[in-house]
Design an enzyme around this catalytic site. Structure first.
Site, PDB file in Angstrom:
ATOM      1  N   ASP A  66       0.873  -1.164   0.000  1.00  0.00           N
ATOM      2  CA  ASP A  66       0.000   0.000   0.000  1.00  0.00           C
ATOM      3  C   ASP A  66       0.919   1.225   0.000  1.00  0.00           C
ATOM      4  O   ASP A  66       2.048   1.147   0.490  1.00  0.00           O
ATOM      5  CB  ASP A  66      -0.890  -0.025   1.245  1.00  0.00           C
ATOM      6  N   ASP A 265      -1.265  -0.912   6.297  1.00  0.00           N
ATOM      7  CA  ASP A 265      -1.376  -0.357   7.644  1.00  0.00           C
ATOM      8  C   ASP A 265      -2.771   0.130   8.002  1.00  0.00           C
ATOM      9  O   ASP A 265      -3.048   0.407   9.160  1.00  0.00           O
ATOM     10  CB  ASP A 265      -0.401   0.817   7.800  1.00  0.00           C
ATOM     11  N   ASP A 269      -6.973  -1.774   4.246  1.00  0.00           N
ATOM     12  CA  ASP A 269      -6.015  -2.802   3.806  1.00  0.00           C
ATOM     13  C   ASP A 269      -6.348  -4.178   4.388  1.00  0.00           C
ATOM     14  O   ASP A 269      -5.822  -5.190   3.921  1.00  0.00           O
ATOM     15  CB  ASP A 269      -4.580  -2.427   4.231  1.00  0.00           C
TER      16      ASP A 269
END
Length: 385
Positions: A66, A265, A269
């Site tokens: 990400d 995080d 996600d």
């Protein structure tokens, strides 16, 4: 006994076979290595939630990152304020901050911090609506405000084509641009940039050297995403992604035959972390992400991603060595014991030695050093080069 030996001799042979065939070493081979490997991971700042995650990580061939909060610090800041309509710079920031006041997005926080730092007043929006993956809609002082990306402007039929060159220039610098439209007219852009974590570039370089493909997932457009990926050496970019699509992207990559790790995080996600073969969460991330992942990077250092893979490779190597020695003792000594040539006392010593060998070999994992470890992926990559 039936071949003519005495009962005492035959019984002694039987006892020797039973002792030397005891599978203690076989039972210790895997758990001993896993326990030491998990402990070594903790020493290196990697919390591993169960041996199955450590056992699977050595297979990783694709790592998905990400962007915001994972590759970057997650604290973006405003770099450019560009009015294109009737509003001044301060008015543009004021309207934008008023719109973002109800949002929890990192970009919204950057705008609010900029307004407070520059002592620009803003109001609370009368109505506020988040449009996932696009932006926000709000009413401030009786004016209808739209704040977001190109997708939102296209959806709401706000014409920004004549400003494409200016937008492209900002995006090629790796900046995220949010567009403000007031009552259906574009009024300006605010460019925001986030700094990369110090370890991002080094971690990506190490993964590439190991032969692991790196992918960045981001909601940014392709131009901005490519500019950002180029800075850290990411192999592949998947841009314009809505939060709900992340898990589907992971699933598609798995269907292509990839063994996938997801590093993230945030709350959005979590589905992708759960879908991936090995989910890796940043320790400072949300509770949902940390709870979902199989591995947690407690030091928030992305260099721990290649370290985790190397540790798994080293652990699996020890497990295979342990299984070899466990089988070796049995295969070599059972025929000897069955033939009556091995005293039960010596058989007991040999059985104990096999367990000691397996445990001692597992304990050598304590010497694991990620900088010196050259796993199979690295060796294969060197051969290909």
């Amino acid at each position: 006994y039936f071949a003519g030996e005495t009962f005492s001799h035959a019984f002694t042979s039987l006892v020797a076979v039973l002792i030397v065939a005891c599978p203690c070493a076989l039972g210790l081979a895997t758990p001993a290595a896993i326990v030491v490997g998990t402990g070594k991971g903790a020493q290196n700042g990697i919390l591993i939630k169960g041996g199955e995650h450590l056992e699977k990580a050595y297979k990783i061939r694709t790592v998905i990152f990400d962007k915001t909060g994972t590759l970057t610090e997650g604290h973006p800041s405003v770099t450019d304020v560009i009015p294109i309509g009737d509003l001044s710079e301060n008015e543009l920031v004021s309207f934008t901050a008023s719109t973002e006041k109800g949002s929890e997005h990192p970009l919204a926080e950057a705008v609010l911090v900029y307004a407070k730092t520059n002592k620009i007043s803003y109001k609370k929006a009368k109505t506020f609506e988040t449009i996932p993956g696009h932006g926000v809609r709000a009413d401030v002082d009786g004016r209808r405000l739209l704040l977001g990306n190109r997708r939102l402007m296209t959806k709401e039929k706000v014409g920004i084509q004549q400003y494409e060159d200016r937008l492209s220039g900002l995006e090629q610098d790796g900046k995220t641009v949010i567009i403000l439209a007031v009552d259906g007219r574009p009024e300006g852009f605010i460019a925001i940039a986030d700094t990369f974590k110090p370890s991002s570039k080094e971690a990506i370089k190490e993964l590439n050297k190991m032969g692991v493909e790196t992918i960045m997932l981001t909601g940014d457009n392709q131009r901005t995403a490519q500019a950002i990926a180029k800075q850290v050496g990411i192999n592949r970019v998947i841009s314009d992604i809505l939060p709900k699509d992340k898990a589907e992207i992971v699933k598609e990559l798995q269907m292509e035959g990839n063994f996938v790790a997801m590093v993230g995080d945030g709350i959005n996600d979590a589905p992708a972390l759960a879908q991936s073969d090995v989910g890796i969460a940043i320790g400072s991330g949300t509770d949902v992400a940390v709870e979902t992942a199989g591995m947690v990077l407690m030091r928030n250092d992305l260099m721990d991603v290649p370290t985790g893979i190397k540790l798994s490779q080293s652990t699996m190597s020890k497990i295979k060595q342990n299984l070899f020695w466990a089988f070796f003792y049995n295969v070599a000594l059972i025929p000897v014991a069955a033939s009556g040539l091995l005293n039960p006392v010596l058989a007991a010593i040999a059985m104990a030695l096999s367990s000691i060998t397996v445990v001692t070999n597992s304990l050598t994992l304590k010497r694991f050093n990620p900088r010196k470890w050259k796993g199979k992926l690295s060796q294969q990559k060197r051969k290909e080069d």
